[in-house]
Scaffold this motif. Structure first.
Motif, PDB file in Angstrom:
ATOM      1  N   ARG A   1      10.814  -6.675 -20.975  1.00 54.38           N
ATOM      2  CA  ARG A   1       9.983  -6.510 -19.771  1.00 54.38           C
ATOM      3  C   ARG A   1       9.246  -5.163 -19.777  1.00 54.38           C
ATOM      4  O   ARG A   1       8.094  -5.070 -19.370  1.00 54.38           O
ATOM      5  CB  ARG A   1      10.853  -6.617 -18.506  1.00 54.38           C
ATOM      6  CG  ARG A   1      11.288  -8.045 -18.146  1.00 54.38           C
ATOM      7  CD  ARG A   1      10.110  -8.845 -17.656  1.00 54.38           C
ATOM      8  NE  ARG A   1      10.454 -10.238 -17.451  1.00 54.38           N
ATOM      9  CZ  ARG A   1      10.600 -10.812 -16.249  1.00 54.38           C
ATOM     10  NH1 ARG A   1      10.454 -10.098 -15.163  1.00 54.38           N
ATOM     11  NH2 ARG A   1      10.882 -12.097 -16.156  1.00 54.38           N
ATOM     12  N   SER A   2       9.948  -4.124 -20.244  1.00 51.56           N
ATOM     13  CA  SER A   2       9.313  -2.800 -20.244  1.00 51.56           C
ATOM     14  C   SER A   2       8.170  -2.716 -21.239  1.00 51.56           C
ATOM     15  O   SER A   2       7.327  -1.814 -21.149  1.00 51.56           O
ATOM     16  CB  SER A   2      10.354  -1.723 -20.561  1.00 51.56           C
ATOM     17  OG  SER A   2      10.887  -1.910 -21.866  1.00 51.56           O
ATOM     18  N   GLU A   3       8.133  -3.636 -22.200  1.00 46.05           N
ATOM     19  CA  GLU A   3       7.078  -3.644 -23.220  1.00 46.05           C
ATOM     20  C   GLU A   3       5.943  -4.603 -22.871  1.00 46.05           C
ATOM     21  O   GLU A   3       5.047  -4.811 -23.682  1.00 46.05           O
ATOM     22  CB  GLU A   3       7.666  -4.041 -24.575  1.00 46.05           C
ATOM     23  CG  GLU A   3       8.689  -3.050 -25.133  1.00 46.05           C
ATOM     24  CD  GLU A   3       9.421  -3.584 -26.341  1.00 46.05           C
ATOM     25  OE1 GLU A   3       9.768  -2.787 -27.225  1.00 46.05           O
ATOM     26  OE2 GLU A   3       9.662  -4.818 -26.389  1.00 46.05           O
ATOM     27  N   ALA A   4       5.981  -5.194 -21.692  1.00 49.23           N
ATOM     28  CA  ALA A   4       4.971  -6.178 -21.308  1.00 49.23           C
ATOM     29  C   ALA A   4       3.565  -5.611 -21.438  1.00 49.23           C
ATOM     30  O   ALA A   4       3.259  -4.558 -20.872  1.00 49.23           O
ATOM     31  CB  ALA A   4       5.214  -6.642 -19.869  1.00 49.23           C
ATOM     32  N   PRO A   5       2.682  -6.284 -22.195  1.00 48.43           N
ATOM     33  CA  PRO A   5       1.301  -5.798 -22.342  1.00 48.43           C
ATOM     34  C   PRO A   5       0.590  -5.780 -20.996  1.00 48.43           C
ATOM     35  O   PRO A   5       0.675  -6.733 -20.228  1.00 48.43           O
ATOM     36  CB  PRO A   5       0.667  -6.839 -23.283  1.00 48.43           C
ATOM     37  CG  PRO A   5       1.814  -7.506 -23.962  1.00 48.43           C
ATOM     38  CD  PRO A   5       2.927  -7.510 -22.964  1.00 48.43           C
ATOM     39  N   ARG A   6      -0.115  -4.675 -20.737  1.00 49.97           N
ATOM     40  CA  ARG A   6      -0.797  -4.541 -19.444  1.00 49.97           C
ATOM     41  C   ARG A   6      -2.298  -4.759 -19.555  1.00 49.97           C
ATOM     42  O   ARG A   6      -2.965  -4.976 -18.564  1.00 49.97           O
ATOM     43  CB  ARG A   6      -0.512  -3.158 -18.857  1.00 49.97           C
ATOM     44  CG  ARG A   6       0.947  -2.899 -18.557  1.00 49.97           C
ATOM     45  CD  ARG A   6       1.115  -1.568 -17.839  1.00 49.97           C
ATOM     46  NE  ARG A   6       0.635  -0.463 -18.648  1.00 49.97           N
ATOM     47  CZ  ARG A   6       1.362   0.178 -19.559  1.00 49.97           C
ATOM     48  NH1 ARG A   6       2.613  -0.214 -19.794  1.00 49.97           N
ATOM     49  NH2 ARG A   6       0.862   1.190 -20.242  1.00 49.97           N
ATOM     50  N   GLY A   7      -2.849  -4.651 -20.757  1.00 50.23           N
ATOM     51  CA  GLY A   7      -4.279  -4.855 -20.917  1.00 50.23           C
ATOM     52  C   GLY A   7      -5.127  -3.738 -20.345  1.00 50.23           C
ATOM     53  O   GLY A   7      -6.299  -3.927 -20.031  1.00 50.23           O
TER      54      GLY A   7
ATOM     55  N   PRO B   1      -7.892  -7.260 -22.307  1.00 47.83           N
ATOM     56  CA  PRO B   1      -7.647  -7.457 -20.866  1.00 47.83           C
ATOM     57  C   PRO B   1      -7.154  -8.866 -20.538  1.00 47.83           C
ATOM     58  O   PRO B   1      -6.289  -9.036 -19.673  1.00 47.83           O
ATOM     59  CB  PRO B   1      -9.015  -7.190 -20.243  1.00 47.83           C
ATOM     60  CG  PRO B   1      -9.674  -6.248 -21.193  1.00 47.83           C
ATOM     61  CD  PRO B   1      -9.221  -6.660 -22.560  1.00 47.83           C
ATOM     62  N   VAL B   2      -7.695  -9.891 -21.222  1.00 52.61           N
ATOM     63  CA  VAL B   2      -7.294 -11.257 -20.926  1.00 52.61           C
ATOM     64  C   VAL B   2      -5.813 -11.481 -21.228  1.00 52.61           C
ATOM     65  O   VAL B   2      -5.141 -12.268 -20.543  1.00 52.61           O
ATOM     66  CB  VAL B   2      -8.166 -12.265 -21.714  1.00 52.61           C
ATOM     67  CG1 VAL B   2      -7.896 -12.173 -23.228  1.00 52.61           C
ATOM     68  CG2 VAL B   2      -7.939 -13.678 -21.224  1.00 52.61           C
ATOM     69  N   VAL B   3      -5.269 -10.758 -22.213  1.00 50.47           N
ATOM     70  CA  VAL B   3      -3.843 -10.864 -22.521  1.00 50.47           C
ATOM     71  C   VAL B   3      -3.023 -10.269 -21.386  1.00 50.47           C
ATOM     72  O   VAL B   3      -2.056 -10.870 -20.904  1.00 50.47           O
ATOM     73  CB  VAL B   3      -3.518 -10.161 -23.861  1.00 50.47           C
ATOM     74  CG1 VAL B   3      -2.011 -10.159 -24.108  1.00 50.47           C
ATOM     75  CG2 VAL B   3      -4.232 -10.846 -25.018  1.00 50.47           C
TER      76      VAL B   3
END
Length: 319
Positions: A180-186, A207-209
């Motif tokens: 969860r802490s590595e979730a891509p934010r874009g 950004p779409v990711v």
């Protein structure tokens, strides 16, 4: 004493001294060379098969002396036995690689002469080209509106995973290993990925990711904490890759895609589309986490094949 991988095997295939060296070699691969667990297991299986063959070939449990003085005819006889057992060229090539690795390890301590193994050329492998999707089809697969599931959060999860595979060129195992802490934010931040063999690489996040991940997190009913897995199964545990593979099967049916449209095909699509847009091979190699440029060069064949197909279809003299 080393025995066959099958616990019911009736005979010893190596003396205790050789068995200890095999174990030292395995530890060397895992701890010093830091190879992936599956690679270590595959190499160990290759050597186990070789020792089984050598014991049968010589008529007694293989010794260090037997391995140290291997002849070319011994190695060729082993490869012939693997062929007779139905092993294809890729498997035989890896068999050679596994045995070579072990002999090389023994050579470092002056325990063996690896000239016989080095003299054997692996069979030529017919390299099949990856089958990427077209850019339009890849976008369709990653489109949240096309994700089909009764649970909205699971549909959003599947779309997020597929968007991540295509948008960042990840292997499915790499995507599902994220926390969860590595979730891509874009937001322009790069994603740090640990790939095969523990090799790390940085991958830009579109950004779409980030938007697809954020949509999934808003709907997800579970909160496993920052160190918990980013992608969760229906019951809140780590997501099984088979669930994404099944989702892809449903998408193939709904969108009329070929059987070659798999989650891994999205990684192929990522690389092929970058190359077609002018990306250089070295950059694509880094983004994919390939150890060798020759592995990445296969995508030049894909792009050439696409260009020739367009030429054949459009040029008046091609008909």
């Amino acid at each position: 004493m080393a025995r066959r991988s099958d616990p019911t095997a009736p005979f010893v295939v190596a003396t205790p001294a050789l068995a200890k060296l095999v174990e030292r070699w395995r530890n060397h691969l895992a701890r010093e060379r830091r190879l992936a667990d599956k690679t270590v297991e595959a190499y160990a299986r290759d050597v186990d098969q070789f020792l089984v063959f050598l014991t049968s070939h010589l008529g007694h449990p293989a010794t260090l002396g037997d391995v140290a003085k291997l002849k070319i005819t011994d190695v060729r006889a082993f490869l012939a036995s693997r062929r007779n057992a139905g092993a294809g060229s890729p498997t035989v090539s890896r068999n050679i690689a596994g045995v070579r690795s072990f002999i090389r390890f023994l050579e470092q301590d002056g325990e063996a002469d690896g000239s016989a193994v080095r003299a054997i050329r692996p069979p030529r492998r017919k390299r099949s080209l990856p089958r990427p999707l077209t850019p339009e089809r890849a976008r369709d697969v990653a489109e949240p509106a096309n994700a089909m599931d009764e649970e909205p959060w699971i549909a959003a999860r599947n779309a997020a995973v597929l968007t991540l595979l295509y948008g960042c060129g990840l292997r499915i195992s790499e995507a599902l290993a994220l926390t969860r802490s590595e979730a891509p934010r874009g937001d322009g931040a790069a994603l740090r990925i640990r790939g095969k063999g523990g090799k790390e690489r940085l991958v830009p996040v579109l950004p779409v990711v980030g938007e697809a991940i954020a949509a999934y997190l808003r709907l997800c009913p579970y909160a496993p904490g920052p160190d918990g897995p980013l992608f969760l199964g229906a019951r809140g545990g780590p997501l099984n890759p088979r669930m994404i593979q099944r989702a892809m099967v449903r998408l193939r049916s709904a969108l009329g895609l070929p059987d070659t449209a798999t989650p891994h095909a999205l990684r192929h699509s990522f690389a092929t589309h970058l190359l077609a847009a002018g990306g250089d091979l070295r950059t694509i190699q880094e983004l994919l986490g390939h150890a060798s440029l020759s592995t990445t060069q296969v995508y030049t064949g894909v792009d050439t094949e696409r260009l020739m197909a367009a030429y054949d279809a459009a040029h008046p003299r091609a008909r």
